[in-house]
Design a protein around this motif. Structure first.
Motif, PDB file in Angstrom:
ATOM      1  N   GLN A 254       0.812  -1.211   0.000  1.00 54.40           N
ATOM      2  CA  GLN A 254       0.000   0.000   0.000  1.00 54.40           C
ATOM      3  C   GLN A 254       0.848   1.265   0.000  1.00 54.40           C
ATOM      4  O   GLN A 254       0.563   2.221  -0.721  1.00 54.40           O
ATOM      5  CB  GLN A 254      -0.923   0.003   1.225  1.00 54.40           C
ATOM      6  CG  GLN A 254      -1.947  -1.117   1.243  1.00 54.40           C
ATOM      7  CD  GLN A 254      -2.767  -1.115   2.526  1.00 54.40           C
ATOM      8  OE1 GLN A 254      -2.766  -0.135   3.268  1.00 54.40           O
ATOM      9  NE2 GLN A 254      -3.445  -2.215   2.789  1.00 54.40           N
TER      10      GLN A 254
ATOM     11  N   GLY B 214       1.845   2.662  -3.611  1.00 54.66           N
ATOM     12  CA  GLY B 214       0.663   3.508  -3.667  1.00 54.66           C
ATOM     13  C   GLY B 214       1.028   4.979  -3.724  1.00 54.66           C
ATOM     14  O   GLY B 214       2.199   5.362  -3.747  1.00 54.66           O
ATOM     15  N   PRO B 215       0.021   5.847  -3.740  1.00 57.10           N
ATOM     16  CA  PRO B 215       0.266   7.290  -3.767  1.00 57.10           C
ATOM     17  C   PRO B 215       0.710   7.792  -2.400  1.00 57.10           C
ATOM     18  O   PRO B 215       0.639   7.077  -1.398  1.00 57.10           O
ATOM     19  CB  PRO B 215      -1.106   7.851  -4.149  1.00 57.10           C
ATOM     20  CG  PRO B 215      -2.076   6.853  -3.602  1.00 57.10           C
ATOM     21  CD  PRO B 215      -1.416   5.514  -3.745  1.00 57.10           C
ATOM     22  N   GLY B 216       1.153   9.020  -2.367  1.00 57.89           N
ATOM     23  CA  GLY B 216       1.539   9.613  -1.089  1.00 57.89           C
ATOM     24  C   GLY B 216       3.039   9.822  -0.971  1.00 57.89           C
ATOM     25  O   GLY B 216       3.830   9.272  -1.750  1.00 57.89           O
ATOM     26  N   LEU B 217       3.409  10.601   0.013  1.00 55.76           N
ATOM     27  CA  LEU B 217       4.818  10.955   0.219  1.00 55.76           C
ATOM     28  C   LEU B 217       5.532  10.019   1.179  1.00 55.76           C
ATOM     29  O   LEU B 217       6.755  10.091   1.313  1.00 55.76           O
ATOM     30  CB  LEU B 217       4.914  12.387   0.754  1.00 55.76           C
ATOM     31  CG  LEU B 217       4.364  13.497  -0.163  1.00 55.76           C
ATOM     32  CD1 LEU B 217       4.470  14.844   0.539  1.00 55.76           C
ATOM     33  CD2 LEU B 217       5.123  13.514  -1.476  1.00 55.76           C
TER      34      LEU B 217
ATOM     35  N   LYS C 159       6.291   6.902   1.062  1.00 58.39           N
ATOM     36  CA  LYS C 159       7.286   6.012   0.459  1.00 58.39           C
ATOM     37  C   LYS C 159       8.605   6.740   0.208  1.00 58.39           C
ATOM     38  O   LYS C 159       9.690   6.163   0.372  1.00 58.39           O
ATOM     39  CB  LYS C 159       6.758   5.415  -0.838  1.00 58.39           C
ATOM     40  CG  LYS C 159       6.392   6.422  -1.921  1.00 58.39           C
ATOM     41  CD  LYS C 159       5.794   5.722  -3.114  1.00 58.39           C
ATOM     42  CE  LYS C 159       5.294   6.713  -4.161  1.00 58.39           C
ATOM     43  NZ  LYS C 159       4.629   6.019  -5.291  1.00 58.39           N
ATOM     44  N   TYR C 160       8.528   8.038  -0.145  1.00 57.59           N
ATOM     45  CA  TYR C 160       9.755   8.806  -0.378  1.00 57.59           C
ATOM     46  C   TYR C 160      10.482   9.077   0.930  1.00 57.59           C
ATOM     47  O   TYR C 160      11.721   9.095   0.968  1.00 57.59           O
ATOM     48  CB  TYR C 160       9.429  10.115  -1.095  1.00 57.59           C
ATOM     49  CG  TYR C 160       8.824   9.909  -2.462  1.00 57.59           C
ATOM     50  CD1 TYR C 160       9.601   9.431  -3.520  1.00 57.59           C
ATOM     51  CD2 TYR C 160       7.476  10.161  -2.697  1.00 57.59           C
ATOM     52  CE1 TYR C 160       9.043   9.217  -4.778  1.00 57.59           C
ATOM     53  CE2 TYR C 160       6.919   9.959  -3.951  1.00 57.59           C
ATOM     54  CZ  TYR C 160       7.701   9.488  -4.986  1.00 57.59           C
ATOM     55  OH  TYR C 160       7.146   9.278  -6.218  1.00 57.59           O
TER      56      TYR C 160
END
Length: 249
Positions: free
Chosen positions: A67, A71-74, A76-77
């Protein structure tokens, strides 16, 4: 022949024997200290890799990795770049941080790397991950043993390997946009060679450093930073081998 019974000659022989015994004792103490120092580095490195592996597996199995990382969102970075920030902080702030602080940063780095590397369990088969890991472990052990035992001075390798590493980073960044599978494969093979060389080089460098830090407050810090260097060599070699021989799910 007369000197054989000269008391002064006997005293000189005794003194020489005592000095030789002192030399042997000092050498044995140095060898024992060096072994303990190198063992501490390998223990930290191995524990860090174990922590990374356990966290990666648990995070992947929890379902949260798919997820967050895909998935989208910051978030993971943040997970991906946080370990890099810790490495820079440890490298440039080594003199400012205490040994305990560096230890905490090392464990935090290993944990965050586990979150980041959870994707390998989502992308590659378990058999591929295991094969790449044990291949890396065998290669690392052999290269580290070579670096520790060789009489050849590997200092000259340093600048060449660093230049290769910089070139590798530039090529990897370019391939993010080019998305070339051929270039990606070339980068992986180059990475295996570069980090193999760095493993031997760093092992010899750490061994040589012992003479300068033994008995000082710096030794604990050098142990942590040495473990970090070898950890990075191992992980990068593992990722490169996995991309070469790994089978995707």
């Amino acid at each position: 022949m007369a000197d054989r019974f000269d008391p002064r000659t006997t005293d000189r022989l005794r003194a020489g024997s005592f000095d030789a015994q002192q030399g042997v004792g000092a050498s044995a103490a140095t060898d024992a200290g060096l072994r303990s120092y190198m063992l501490s580095i390998y223990n930290y490195m191995t524990s860090g890799i174990l922590l990374t592996g356990v966290v990666a597996l648990l995070f992947a199995q929890s379902g949260m990795a798919a997820q967050i990382m895909f998935g989208p969102g910051l978030m993971k970075y943040l997970i991906i770049f946080s370990p890099l920030a810790i490495v820079f902080a440890m490298s440039f702030g080594m003199d400012k941080f205490s040994t305990a602080a560096l230890q905490a940063m090392f464990w935090g780095f290993a944990l965050l790397m586990g979150l980041s590397m959870s994707t390998v369990f989502l992308v590659y088969t378990g058999e591929s991950v295991a094969l790449a890991f044990f291949s890396t472990a065998a290669a690392f052990a052999g290269l580290s043993l070579f670096g520790y035992t060789t009489k050849k001075d590997l200092t000259g390798w340093g600048s060449f390997l660093i230049m290769g590493l910089v070139g590798l980073i530039v090529a990897s960044l370019l391939n993010i946009f080019l998305k070339s599978s051929v270039m990606g494969l070339v980068i992986s093979y180059a990475a295996v060679l570069i980090f193999a060389g760095l493993t031997a080089y760093d092992t010899q460098r750490l061994k040589s450093t012992y003479a300068y830090v033994a008995g000082t407050d710096m030794m604990g810090k050098v142990v942590i930073m040495g473990a970090l260097s070898l950890y990075l060599n191992f992980i990068n070699m593992f990722q490169a081998l996995l991309s070469i021989m790994g089978s995707r799910d």
